[in-house]
Scaffold this motif. Structure first.
Motif, PDB file in Angstrom:
ATOM      1  N   LYS A 179       6.471   6.509  11.348  1.00  7.85           N
ATOM      2  CA  LYS A 179       6.872   7.697  11.641  1.00  7.85           C
ATOM      3  C   LYS A 179       7.580   8.735  10.690  1.00  7.85           C
ATOM      4  O   LYS A 179       7.288   9.996  10.367  1.00  7.85           O
ATOM      5  CB  LYS A 179       7.929   7.869  13.065  1.00  7.85           C
ATOM      6  N   ALA A 180       8.385   7.931   9.776  1.00  9.74           N
ATOM      7  CA  ALA A 180       9.208   8.773   8.776  1.00  9.74           C
ATOM      8  C   ALA A 180       8.111   9.191   7.748  1.00  9.74           C
ATOM      9  O   ALA A 180       8.388   9.980   7.215  1.00  9.74           O
ATOM     10  CB  ALA A 180      10.133   7.759   8.113  1.00  9.74           C
ATOM     11  N   PHE A 181       7.119   8.430   7.651  1.00  3.76           N
ATOM     12  CA  PHE A 181       6.240   8.514   6.461  1.00  3.76           C
ATOM     13  C   PHE A 181       5.023   9.509   7.083  1.00  3.76           C
ATOM     14  O   PHE A 181       4.043  10.017   6.226  1.00  3.76           O
ATOM     15  CB  PHE A 181       5.428   7.151   6.083  1.00  3.76           C
ATOM     16  N   GLY A 182       4.951   9.997   7.864  1.00  2.00           N
ATOM     17  CA  GLY A 182       4.049  10.831   8.605  1.00  2.00           C
ATOM     18  C   GLY A 182       2.780  10.077   9.032  1.00  2.00           C
ATOM     19  O   GLY A 182       1.768  10.913   9.004  1.00  2.00           O
ATOM     20  N   LEU A 183       2.752   9.040   9.149  1.00  2.00           N
ATOM     21  CA  LEU A 183       1.639   8.311  10.018  1.00  2.00           C
ATOM     22  C   LEU A 183       1.789   8.663  11.343  1.00  2.00           C
ATOM     23  O   LEU A 183       2.501   8.751  11.917  1.00  2.00           O
ATOM     24  CB  LEU A 183       1.748   6.826   9.514  1.00  2.00           C
ATOM     25  N   ARG A 184       0.380   8.078  11.928  1.00  2.00           N
ATOM     26  CA  ARG A 184       0.213   8.144  13.351  1.00  2.00           C
ATOM     27  C   ARG A 184       0.063   6.758  13.777  1.00  2.00           C
ATOM     28  O   ARG A 184      -0.829   5.972  13.783  1.00  2.00           O
ATOM     29  CB  ARG A 184      -1.294   8.925  13.780  1.00  2.00           C
ATOM     30  N   PRO A 185       1.249   6.325  14.383  1.00  2.00           N
ATOM     31  CA  PRO A 185       1.404   5.090  14.665  1.00  2.00           C
ATOM     32  C   PRO A 185       0.879   4.676  15.974  1.00  2.00           C
ATOM     33  O   PRO A 185       1.099   5.396  17.081  1.00  2.00           O
ATOM     34  CB  PRO A 185       2.873   4.511  14.731  1.00  2.00           C
ATOM     35  N   ILE A 186       0.016   3.657  16.460  1.00  2.00           N
ATOM     36  CA  ILE A 186      -0.488   2.876  17.808  1.00  2.00           C
ATOM     37  C   ILE A 186       0.398   1.758  17.903  1.00  2.00           C
ATOM     38  O   ILE A 186       0.156   0.898  16.923  1.00  2.00           O
ATOM     39  CB  ILE A 186      -1.894   2.978  17.911  1.00  2.00           C
ATOM     40  N   VAL A 187       0.929   1.681  18.952  1.00  2.00           N
ATOM     41  CA  VAL A 187       1.666   0.361  19.443  1.00  2.00           C
ATOM     42  C   VAL A 187       0.912  -0.264  20.444  1.00  2.00           C
ATOM     43  O   VAL A 187       0.506   0.293  21.484  1.00  2.00           O
ATOM     44  CB  VAL A 187       3.013   0.831  19.829  1.00  2.00           C
ATOM     45  N   THR A 188       0.832  -1.620  20.554  1.00  2.00           N
ATOM     46  CA  THR A 188       0.076  -2.248  21.662  1.00  2.00           C
ATOM     47  C   THR A 188       1.194  -3.360  22.229  1.00  2.00           C
ATOM     48  O   THR A 188       2.202  -3.722  21.292  1.00  2.00           O
ATOM     49  CB  THR A 188      -1.178  -3.190  21.078  1.00  2.00           C
ATOM     50  N   SER A 189       1.144  -3.335  23.457  1.00  2.00           N
ATOM     51  CA  SER A 189       2.078  -4.437  24.065  1.00  2.00           C
ATOM     52  C   SER A 189       1.503  -4.685  25.390  1.00  2.00           C
ATOM     53  O   SER A 189       0.611  -3.893  25.936  1.00  2.00           O
ATOM     54  CB  SER A 189       3.402  -3.923  24.155  1.00  2.00           C
ATOM     55  N   SER A 190       2.036  -5.893  26.026  1.00  2.00           N
ATOM     56  CA  SER A 190       1.708  -6.109  27.532  1.00  2.00           C
ATOM     57  C   SER A 190       2.538  -5.467  28.584  1.00  2.00           C
ATOM     58  O   SER A 190       2.237  -5.683  29.800  1.00  2.00           O
ATOM     59  CB  SER A 190       1.540  -7.448  27.693  1.00  2.00           C
ATOM     60  N   SER A 191       3.627  -4.736  28.226  1.00  2.00           N
ATOM     61  CA  SER A 191       4.485  -4.057  28.951  1.00  2.00           C
ATOM     62  C   SER A 191       4.572  -2.650  28.777  1.00  2.00           C
ATOM     63  O   SER A 191       4.814  -2.150  27.936  1.00  2.00           O
ATOM     64  CB  SER A 191       6.089  -4.726  28.612  1.00  2.00           C
ATOM     65  N   THR A 196       0.993  -1.354  -0.006  1.00  2.00           N
ATOM     66  CA  THR A 196       0.260  -0.002  -0.031  1.00  2.00           C
ATOM     67  C   THR A 196       0.961   1.147  -0.273  1.00  2.00           C
ATOM     68  O   THR A 196       2.225   1.166   0.181  1.00  2.00           O
ATOM     69  CB  THR A 196      -0.805  -0.090   1.333  1.00  2.00           C
ATOM     70  N   ARG A 197       0.375   2.291  -0.288  1.00  2.00           N
ATOM     71  CA  ARG A 197       1.251   3.674  -0.305  1.00  2.00           C
ATOM     72  C   ARG A 197       0.877   4.301   1.098  1.00  2.00           C
ATOM     73  O   ARG A 197      -0.395   4.774   1.180  1.00  2.00           O
ATOM     74  CB  ARG A 197       0.942   4.482  -1.632  1.00  2.00           C
ATOM     75  N   PRO A 198       1.955   4.787   1.888  1.00  2.00           N
ATOM     76  CA  PRO A 198       1.416   5.650   2.897  1.00  2.00           C
ATOM     77  C   PRO A 198       0.915   6.993   2.768  1.00  2.00           C
ATOM     78  O   PRO A 198       1.187   7.586   1.864  1.00  2.00           O
ATOM     79  CB  PRO A 198       2.807   5.686   3.733  1.00  2.00           C
ATOM     80  N   VAL A 199      -0.360   7.153   3.415  1.00  2.00           N
ATOM     81  CA  VAL A 199      -0.849   8.461   3.226  1.00  2.00           C
ATOM     82  C   VAL A 199      -0.608   9.390   4.501  1.00  2.00           C
ATOM     83  O   VAL A 199      -1.123   8.992   5.560  1.00  2.00           O
ATOM     84  CB  VAL A 199      -2.291   8.375   2.986  1.00  2.00           C
ATOM     85  N   PRO A 200       0.253  10.585   4.605  1.00  2.00           N
ATOM     86  CA  PRO A 200       0.446  11.112   5.892  1.00  2.00           C
ATOM     87  C   PRO A 200      -0.929  11.616   6.616  1.00  2.00           C
ATOM     88  O   PRO A 200      -1.774  11.987   6.068  1.00  2.00           O
ATOM     89  CB  PRO A 200       1.119  12.488   5.507  1.00  2.00           C
ATOM     90  N   GLY A 201      -1.024  11.274   8.027  1.00  2.00           N
ATOM     91  CA  GLY A 201      -1.803  11.671   8.750  1.00  2.00           C
ATOM     92  C   GLY A 201      -2.788  10.381   8.990  1.00  2.00           C
ATOM     93  O   GLY A 201      -3.584  10.432   9.991  1.00  2.00           O
ATOM     94  N   GLN A 202      -2.786   9.215   8.245  1.00  2.00           N
ATOM     95  CA  GLN A 202      -3.555   8.066   8.439  1.00  2.00           C
ATOM     96  C   GLN A 202      -2.978   7.330   9.617  1.00  2.00           C
ATOM     97  O   GLN A 202      -1.784   7.407  10.054  1.00  2.00           O
ATOM     98  CB  GLN A 202      -3.455   7.295   7.249  1.00  2.00           C
ATOM     99  N   THR A 203      -3.543   6.541  10.260  1.00  2.00           N
ATOM    100  CA  THR A 203      -3.301   5.764  11.495  1.00  2.00           C
ATOM    101  C   THR A 203      -3.258   4.160  11.258  1.00  2.00           C
ATOM    102  O   THR A 203      -3.843   3.576  10.448  1.00  2.00           O
ATOM    103  CB  THR A 203      -4.383   5.864  12.583  1.00  2.00           C
ATOM    104  N   VAL A 204      -2.045   3.733  11.797  1.00  2.00           N
ATOM    105  CA  VAL A 204      -1.608   2.457  11.481  1.00  2.00           C
ATOM    106  C   VAL A 204      -1.462   1.890  13.055  1.00  2.00           C
ATOM    107  O   VAL A 204      -0.951   2.480  14.025  1.00  2.00           O
ATOM    108  CB  VAL A 204      -0.287   2.231  10.957  1.00  2.00           C
TER     109      VAL A 204
END
Length: 340
Positions: free
Chosen positions: A185-197, A160-168
């Motif tokens: 981060k480099a593509f201008g996306l909004r990353p949400i990270v999940t973990s148990s820690s 897929t092509r990254p679209v700045p501002g979209q959420t991953v």
């Protein structure tokens, strides 16, 4: 050739107890081959699954495992034109996929599974199945790229092509996940990270995560992700677990979202309803590393973006069993074995 002995780790059966060091002759390159003296090998969770007999139960022995290595070309075949001795290279994991559509049988020629692996002082790469290592990365960093980085890159920039501002939404903090976080981060996306820690989530925030979710304290993490996006859902989920986890991944997605199936840490099957996929026009795609041209594009981007791999721990060549066991601890980033 001055060096006559080649040391390798070899499986004589399934299980760490059947993994041992052996000595043999240094292989000779064919007309289109490169002889490479490895410098570092990175481990992936699938390597432990292969050693344990989970992923390829009909594997023929003896077998040299692992697929990701960086090294120096020490000799080239008579017909080689793309490389020369002294250059630093990485092997292309799916050796017969140079570009475009995948080959009809995708894993017929894959390092560390259908082909012998790279946990050895000397290995053979076909010249069409190798790329130059990024100059800015040392051997330990460069060794992490062939599977973890390329899988993340393919999910984020090729499929897929990254679209700045979209959420991953990125699940976990292993090698693929942290590369995906850095690319997002480099593509201008909004990353949400999940973990148990919480500790790992704090480190993910420092790497550029927009938001984090602890799925142990927030088991309905899909609803938490929706709340973070004003109820709309995220645009892209990198599914790393499998099983019933995919049901929550699907629920976290916005309309016209993408579900990239990458990992199987929890199950080798998926479970989710079909109606939401149809109703919300969800794209579901399985990913299996990527082709050589994407590898080359990624390496250029890594140079331009000054991305540095996250290394959890480095082991020596005599510590391979311990390194494989460390995979079970849920490392933050990559595990690397030096071969020098």
């Amino acid at each position: 050739m001055s060096i006559q002995i080649n040391r390798s780790w070899q499986m004589g059966g399934f299980g760490l107890s059947k993994l041992s060091q052996v000595e043999g002759k240094v292989p000779e390159p064919g007309p289109h081959d490169l002889l490479v003296r490895t410098k570092a090998v990175s481990l992936n969770y699938k390597d432990k699954m292969i050693v344990d007999g989970v992923l390829i139960p009909d594997l023929a022995f003896p077998f040299v495992p692992t697929s990701d290595a960086v090294g120096e070309v020490v000799a080239v075949g008579s017909a080689v034109s793309r490389f020369q001795a002294g250059q630093r290279v990485l092997g292309q994991v799916i050796a017969d996929w140079p570009d475009g559509d995948a080959p009809p049988v995708l894993h017929k020629h894959t390092l560390g599974s259908s082909l012998s692996g790279v946990l050895s002082h000397h290995v053979i790469f076909g010249e069409d199945a190798a790329v130059l290592a990024p100059p800015s990365l040392g051997d330990i960093d460069a060794a992490t790229l062939p599977i973890a980085a390329l899988t993340a890159w393919f999910a984020m920039a090729e499929a897929t092509r990254p679209v700045p501002g979209q959420t991953v939404l990125i699940q976990g903090t292993g090698g693929v996940s942290l590369f995906a976080l850095q690319f997002a981060k480099a593509f201008g996306l909004r990353p949400i990270v999940t973990s148990s820690s919480d500790e790992k989530l704090g480190r993910a925030k420092k790497l550029g995560a927009w938001q984090v979710i602890n799925y142990r304290t927030q088991p309905a993490w899909d609803e938490a992700a929706r709340e973070l996006t004003n109820g709309l859902g995220v645009n892209h989920v990198l599914e790393m677990v499998g099983g019933d986890n995919a049901r929550r991944s699907l629920n976290a997605l916005a309309a016209d979202g993408r579900l990239s199936i990458i990992g199987l840490l929890g199950s080798m099957e998926l479970s989710f309803p079909i109606i939401p996929i149809m109703r919300n026009r969800i794209t579901v795609q399985g990913l299996s590393v990527g082709h050589r041209r994407a590898f080359e594009r990624m390496n250029q981007a890594i140079e331009a973006l000054a991305i540095k791999p996250v290394i959890d721990k480095v082991f020596g060549f005599d510590e391979v069993p311990q390194a494989l066991q460390h995979l079970e601890k849920g490392p933050f980033g990559k595990i690397v074995v030096t071969t020098t």
